[in-house]
Write an enzyme that holds these catalytic residues in place. Structure first.
Site, short mmCIF file in Angstrom:
data_model
loop_
_atom_site.label_atom_id
_atom_site.label_comp_id
_atom_site.label_asym_id
_atom_site.label_seq_id
_atom_site.Cartn_x
_atom_site.Cartn_y
_atom_site.Cartn_z
N ASN A 86 0.76 -1.37 0.13
CA ASN A 86 0.07 -0.06 -0.04
C ASN A 86 0.89 1.17 0.07
OD1 ASN A 86 0.45 -0.73 2.61
ND2 ASN A 86 -0.91 0.52 3.54
N GLU A 123 3.46 -5.42 12.52
CA GLU A 123 2.54 -4.38 11.98
C GLU A 123 1.53 -4.69 11.35
OE1 GLU A 123 2.78 -1.70 13.66
OE2 GLU A 123 4.81 -1.80 14.31
N CYS A 171 -3.26 1.70 6.21
CA CYS A 171 -3.67 0.94 7.48
C CYS A 171 -4.38 1.68 8.56
CB CYS A 171 -2.55 0.23 8.13
SG CYS A 171 -1.04 1.09 8.41
N GLU A 220 7.09 0.47 16.20
CA GLU A 220 8.30 0.87 15.16
C GLU A 220 8.64 2.42 15.57
OE1 GLU A 220 6.69 -0.10 11.16
OE2 GLU A 220 8.23 -1.90 11.31
P1 NDP Z 1 0.14 -9.38 2.85
O1 NDP Z 1 0.04 -9.66 4.51
O2 NDP Z 1 -0.69 -10.00 1.89
O3 NDP Z 1 1.42 -9.10 2.58
C1 NDP Z 1 2.45 -8.69 3.25
C2 NDP Z 1 3.93 -9.06 2.90
O4 NDP Z 1 4.02 -10.32 3.19
C3 NDP Z 1 4.10 -8.94 1.16
O5 NDP Z 1 5.43 -8.56 0.80
C4 NDP Z 1 3.85 -10.38 0.92
O6 NDP Z 1 4.42 -11.09 -0.02
C5 NDP Z 1 4.56 -11.04 2.19
N1 NDP Z 1 4.01 -12.34 2.59
C6 NDP Z 1 2.88 -13.00 2.32
N2 NDP Z 1 2.85 -14.15 2.90
C7 NDP Z 1 4.28 -14.21 3.21
C8 NDP Z 1 4.72 -15.50 4.05
N3 NDP Z 1 4.20 -16.63 4.16
N4 NDP Z 1 5.95 -15.38 4.49
C9 NDP Z 1 6.56 -14.17 4.42
N5 NDP Z 1 6.12 -13.21 3.62
C10 NDP Z 1 4.88 -13.30 3.08
O7 NDP Z 1 -0.46 -7.92 2.96
P2 NDP Z 1 -0.62 -6.96 1.96
O8 NDP Z 1 0.55 -6.72 1.21
O9 NDP Z 1 -2.08 -7.44 1.43
O10 NDP Z 1 -1.03 -5.58 2.72
C11 NDP Z 1 -2.23 -5.25 3.26
C12 NDP Z 1 -2.27 -5.16 4.67
O11 NDP Z 1 -1.27 -4.90 5.32
C13 NDP Z 1 -3.46 -4.81 5.55
O12 NDP Z 1 -4.01 -5.71 6.16
C14 NDP Z 1 -3.03 -3.56 6.11
O13 NDP Z 1 -3.57 -3.11 7.06
C15 NDP Z 1 -1.78 -4.10 6.49
N6 NDP Z 1 -0.85 -2.82 6.81
C16 NDP Z 1 -0.31 -2.75 8.22
C17 NDP Z 1 0.24 -1.54 8.66
C18 NDP Z 1 0.64 -1.30 9.93
O14 NDP Z 1 1.63 -0.35 10.26
N7 NDP Z 1 0.18 -1.96 10.83
C19 NDP Z 1 0.76 -0.72 7.36
C20 NDP Z 1 0.50 -0.82 6.05
C21 NDP Z 1 -0.30 -1.97 5.88
P3 NDP Z 1 3.55 -10.85 -1.67
O15 NDP Z 1 2.75 -9.45 -1.54
O16 NDP Z 1 4.75 -10.85 -2.75
O17 NDP Z 1 2.59 -11.92 -1.56
#
Ligand code: NDP
Length: 480
Positions: A150, A248, A282, A461
């Site tokens: 995002n 996070e 988020c 963080e």
């Molecule tokens: P995901 O959990 O799908 O993915 C996050 C990252 O983890 C991506 O790089 C993804 O790779 C990777 N990933 C997925 N599966 C694995 C695994 N088994 N092992 C290691 N890495 C993995 O989240 P989104 O990318 O869909 O992001 C949206 C989410 O992030 C929302 O829930 C949002 O609220 C949260 N978010 C939280 C924030 C915070 O600070 N609390 C800030 C911003 C977002 P790939 O995409 O290549 O599959």
């Protein structure tokens, strides 16, 4: 077609398998570049190179590491326009947003930690006459940094900068959905000749490449930002190995508007906090709670303003909302709108896909959507939608607002609008969220602790919190 490369041991390189994944431009629905589908061999190479770089990097003086971070920061700044364009094409966000928020923040992340590490001190305690305790804070080792799509470069660098500043070496993976600015960052690191292996960027799918990184016994800690389900999966793998972990995760943030608020400011900022980045932040307030006395006035003014928002080509400076990041996410958001309708929600505005013309005719666009008439316990008000969809509901008392706000499994952020200082303090104190904004939203000071409670994560963080996370404290007690 452009092929993105991994950055391992100081060199841009193709995945060993020669396999690539398609990368889509969400505003056109077309494939425009290819991403390495990195496998275990690439991950092992990255980890080996991080391991080899660790002894030297971790023992540089803080001022020397700070200089490297400054160079990266300057490198990003020098290519701001190119990076902003890349971010907008990759993610679908309006170009003006990437220019004004995403990339400047990546510049700041490195600059902030370049200076922070120069002022980072550890404690000492005078215990008794002739006894002193002091705390050594040493870098932990190889940090695995995994970030979402995002705010791609913004969140990627928010992890990498403190990890490197503290003396760790890094193996990082951006989301496979938005890898382009991470790739350009590796070009910058190559240009400035960052010592080989200090930062390694491996591209690929989360379920394979990401999973290989976090599952490796060779990494020493994990910093992850993403969805709660992925965070739970990562915790299952990492926690039994007793490695440090920062998670996070998702949010379902309340935006609480009291009768006595500054109406115009609350209205204007709520438009932003609901729909910035297509609601894919988020910290966006997806549940708007308005006190009964101004409920109808606020609702009507809010809906009128939302109707004026232009959904359009991310390159058009007049577009307030761009494209949704991917086809699966677009489908997910639309399916939640259907769920809201089936739960009895009334769509006050939006609620549908937007079809644009020309180059954008196959892009994934959704109109900003406001839904009324749902109770707090329904799925729409409990689950994270992460799109341009908000619900609006009335409340009567302060106690009710707090109860509604706290009644989800998430606890990331909340916004409170009131002109009464006592209300602000009382409500701020009782909200179960890691961040509370009063009469503002997304006003960030990088020194503050950033993170969530409950299912929104573990750890914080920002500021010293991140440097504490990326170092191992050791108490040394001396009797002299
Ligand atoms: P995901 O959990 O799908 O993915 C996050 C990252 O983890 C991506 O790089 C993804 O790779 C990777 N990933 C997925 N599966 C694995 C695994 N088994 N092992 C290691 N890495 C993995 O989240 P989104 O990318 O869909 O992001 C949206 C989410 O992030 C929302 O829930 C949002 O609220 C949260 N978010 C939280 C924030 C915070 O600070 N609390 C800030 C911003 C977002 P790939 O995409 O290549 O599959």
């Amino acid at each position: 077609m452009k092929k993105i490369a991994n950055y391992i041991n100081g060199k841009l390189q193709a995945p060993t398998s020669g396999e690539y994944i398609d990368n889509y431009n969400p505003a056109t629905g077309e494939i425009y570049s290819l991403i390495p589908d990195s496998d275990q061999t690439d991950v092992n190479l990255a980890i080996q190179s991080a391991r080899a770089a660790f002894p030297k990097w971790s023992t540089l003086r803080n001022s020397e590491r700070a200089e490297w971070l400054e160079k990266i920061s300057n490198g990003i700044k020098a290519r701001l326009e190119e990076l902003a364009l890349a971010e907008s094409i990759d993610n679908g966000k309006p170009l003006w947003l990437a220019q004004s928020v995403d990339i400047p923040r990546a510049v700041d992340n490195f600059k902030f930690y370049a200076t922070a590490i120069m002022h980072y001190a550890s404690e000492s305690h005078h215990t008794a006459e002739g006894v002193i305790n002091y705390t050594l804070r040493k870098p932990v080792g190889i940090a695995a940094c995994i970030s979402p799509w995002n705010l791609p470069l913004y969140l990627f660098t928010w992890k990498i900068a403190p990890a490197l500043a503290a003396g760790n070496t890094v193996v990082a993976k951006p989301s496979e959905i938005t890898p382009m600015t991470a790739y350009l960052l590796s070009e910058i690191c190559e240009e400035i000749k960052l010592p080989a292996g200090v930062l390694n960027i491996v591209h690929g799918l989360g379920s394979s490449t990401g999973n290989s990184i976090i599952s490796s016994d060779e990494i020493d800690l994990v910093s992850f930002t993403g969805g709660t389900a992925t965070g739970a999966h990562i915790a299952k793998i990492v926690a039994p190995k007793f490695k440090k972990m920062s998670l996070e995760l998702g949010g379902k943030n309340p935006n609480i508007i009291f009768n006595d608020c500054d109406f115009d400011k609350a209205l204007k900022t709520s438009i932003n906090s609901s729909f910035a980045n297509q609601g894919q932040i988020c910290l966006c307030g997806s549940r708007i709670l308005v006190q009964r006395g101004i409920y109808e006035k606020f609702r009507d003014a809010f809906v009128a303003k939302v109707k004026e928002m232009k959904v359009g080509d991310p390159m058009d400076p007049t577009s307030r909302l761009g494209a949704i990041v991917s086809k699966p996410h677009y489908d997910k958001i639309l399916s939640y709108i259907e769920i809201a309708k089936s739960e009895g929600g009334q769509i006050l505005t939006g609620g549908e896909a937007v079809k644009l013309d020309g180059e954008n005719k196959n892009g994934w666009f959704i109109s900003p959507t406001v839904i009324e008439g749902l109770d707090q316990q329904c799925r729409t008000n409990q689950e994270e939608i992460f799109g341009p969809v908000v619900t609006i509901q009335p409340f009567d008392t302060e106690e009710e607002a707090i109860e509604l706000s706290n009644s989800t499994e998430y606890g990331l952020a909340a916004t409170v609008w009131t002109s009464n200082l006592h209300t602000a303090h009382r409500v701020g104190d009782q909200l179960k969220t890691g961040i509370v904004w009063v009469n503002c939203w997304l006003l960030r000071d990088l020194r503050t602790p950033f993170g969530g409670m409950k299912n929104s994560g573990v750890g914080r963080e920002g500021g010293w919190e991140a440097l504490n996370f990326f170092t191992e404290p050791k108490n040394i007690c001396i009797k002299f």
